[in-house]
Design a protein around this motif. Sequence first.
Motif, short mmCIF file in Angstrom:
data_model
loop_
_atom_site.label_atom_id
_atom_site.label_comp_id
_atom_site.label_asym_id
_atom_site.label_seq_id
_atom_site.Cartn_x
_atom_site.Cartn_y
_atom_site.Cartn_z
N MET A 90 -55.84 8.46 37.21
CA MET A 90 -55.94 9.88 37.56
C MET A 90 -57.23 10.16 38.32
N LYS A 91 -57.13 11.03 39.31
CA LYS A 91 -58.32 11.38 40.07
C LYS A 91 -58.83 12.77 39.65
N GLU B 137 -59.22 6.06 34.11
CA GLU B 137 -58.09 5.68 33.29
C GLU B 137 -57.52 6.89 32.54
N TRP C 197 -62.35 19.33 37.95
CA TRP C 197 -60.98 19.70 38.34
C TRP C 197 -60.08 18.46 38.40
N PRO C 198 -59.02 18.42 37.58
CA PRO C 198 -58.02 17.36 37.78
C PRO C 198 -57.35 17.54 39.15
N GLN D 167 -70.10 3.64 40.65
CA GLN D 167 -69.47 2.94 41.77
C GLN D 167 -69.19 1.50 41.36
N ALA D 168 -70.11 0.97 40.56
CA ALA D 168 -69.96 -0.43 40.11
C ALA D 168 -68.74 -0.59 39.21
N THR D 169 -68.40 0.44 38.44
CA THR D 169 -67.21 0.32 37.58
C THR D 169 -65.95 0.62 38.38
N GLY D 170 -66.11 1.05 39.65
CA GLY D 170 -64.95 1.37 40.47
C GLY D 170 -64.40 2.77 40.18
N GLU D 171 -65.09 3.54 39.33
CA GLU D 171 -64.55 4.84 38.94
C GLU D 171 -65.02 5.99 39.83
N LEU D 172 -66.19 5.82 40.45
CA LEU D 172 -66.67 6.85 41.36
C LEU D 172 -66.28 6.45 42.78
N ILE D 173 -65.40 7.22 43.38
CA ILE D 173 -64.91 6.85 44.72
C ILE D 173 -65.86 7.34 45.80
N ASP E 185 -61.91 8.29 39.92
CA ASP E 185 -60.59 7.76 39.61
C ASP E 185 -60.71 7.04 38.27
#
Lengths: 440, 120
Positions: free
Chosen positions: B1-2, B87, B110-111, B37-43, B85
């Motif tokens: 989910m973003k 889980e 905001w989802p 960014q390293a976890t890939g969660e911050l786009i 982005d």
Amino acid sequence: MSTGQGDVEDLLRELAPQVLAALVRRYGQFHLCEDASQEALLAAALQWPSGGRPENPRGWLITVASRRLMDQIRSEQSRRTREELIAIATPQSELLGPPADAEPADGDDSLALLFGCCHPDLSSPSQIALTLRAVGGLSTAQIAAAFGVPEATMAQRISRAKQTIGDSGFDFSLPAGAERTERLRAVLHVLYLIFNEGYTATDGDALTVPALAQEAIRLTRWLHWLLPDDGEVTGLLALMLLTDARRPARTRPDGSLVPLAEQDRQKWDQAQISEGIALISAALPHGEVGPYQLQAAIAAVHDEARTMADTDWPQILGLYDLLERIAPNPFTALNRAVAVAMVHGPDAGLEVIATLAAEKPMAQHHRLLAARAHMQELAGDTDAAAADYLDAARRATSLPERRYLALQATRLTRDGTVRPEGIMTRQARSAAGPASAADG
Amino acid sequence: MKYLMLIYGNQEKWASIPAEEWPAAIAKQDAFNRKYQATGELIVAYGLADEVQAKLVRRENGQPAVTDGPYLETKEYIASFYLLDCESEERALQIAADMPWADVDPVEFWPIMHEAKPDL
């Protein structure tokens, strides 16, 4: 694209996990092996369509990948020591060609690779990404496109996942006993998530945005081939086939979704339904019944009904009763409530929903509100139904679902008393398109 | 989910921070960005230019028409935005709470609507 090139691609995708597994088995060092096998696959993709396919494609790929791996290791450290280390670490038998009559041992290797990609130390998005990359043979760009994130983000995610596996040491022995069951459950969950992620409203170009549902079916089919006697693997494959069989009827030409009740059942893929039913019928009588088998059985009952009215709801309710007992979950409970309404009438369904709504996480969930709205409408309480549809639309985060729910609310209020002002402003904001449906 | 995160501010607020504290403040934000960014969660994470640089764009008779604005009624305007982005929403909220100044000002969360069908 010529068919020859397509064939080569299919073959490479099939061989990708085998090549990587063979390399990791021989040399360890997942990260380096993954790079090397990707390079070998790339070389094959470039050379085979024009230069012809080698007689033993798998052997060719493993040889090329091993050479690339050596090149990498040489460039990393002093050549002699590393080569000696690898020579010592390589069992003598691995250096010899296998006897012509030997059974290929790739099944176990590939399975270990899949278990490794679904390692419990990894987060679920990482497990999915790594599985698609290492076992599915998809490129980082393709995986990124499938999940709608930039390639750099996905590259980071995959690289972190590989590092995590490297840190904890890639365990290439297959777990046994209870741990094996536990790990297999994680693998099945990852495949299930990949399949679910495949439900995008638009069908992208297969090259840039791969059809994840198809990919999940391919991988699960392969897992079923490796573990033909596992009831839950069979159940998951059946569930995917029986659900995917409805795909042609699930979307309108404009991409909006059609709910199960309104689908043109002539469009369902009968071959896939037959295969799914055969699989689940063979699995159910044996051993322990698990949640995937039960969900597949429910899907089978739906698929066997010629019309919505022909659906054997008592049987579906019985299956949900079982499912709720062995794998309780709020969504199973909600689906069971819908089945209760279909068997015993909307008031009985509403009673079950009332108990579910008492629990906090579900009370405001759009799916509970939508199900309640549907039952209220059946029970003749149009105002309450419209209000719940409206509330459900506000809470849905999937665009097609929100459009469908908003449409239901406006349908009920057009001649009624509730003014759907909230919906209209929300719709304008999200630039809502044509109507679409939720469940299918 | 973003998910989209927004933080707000205005010139007055930023001017109140002493110049010598800026490097530390920026380093804090950079550390946050790098971490996720390293976890890939911050786009993506971007700061926006000042309010006076913002424009309003319309199309009039098929021609683009650009005017100054927006003339905001609120005292604070968007200072930066972050695209996540994750889980789960729980995880995204955790990251939002980890924003460097979430202890001072709230982070707007905001989802993001998406096309994917949520479940079977």
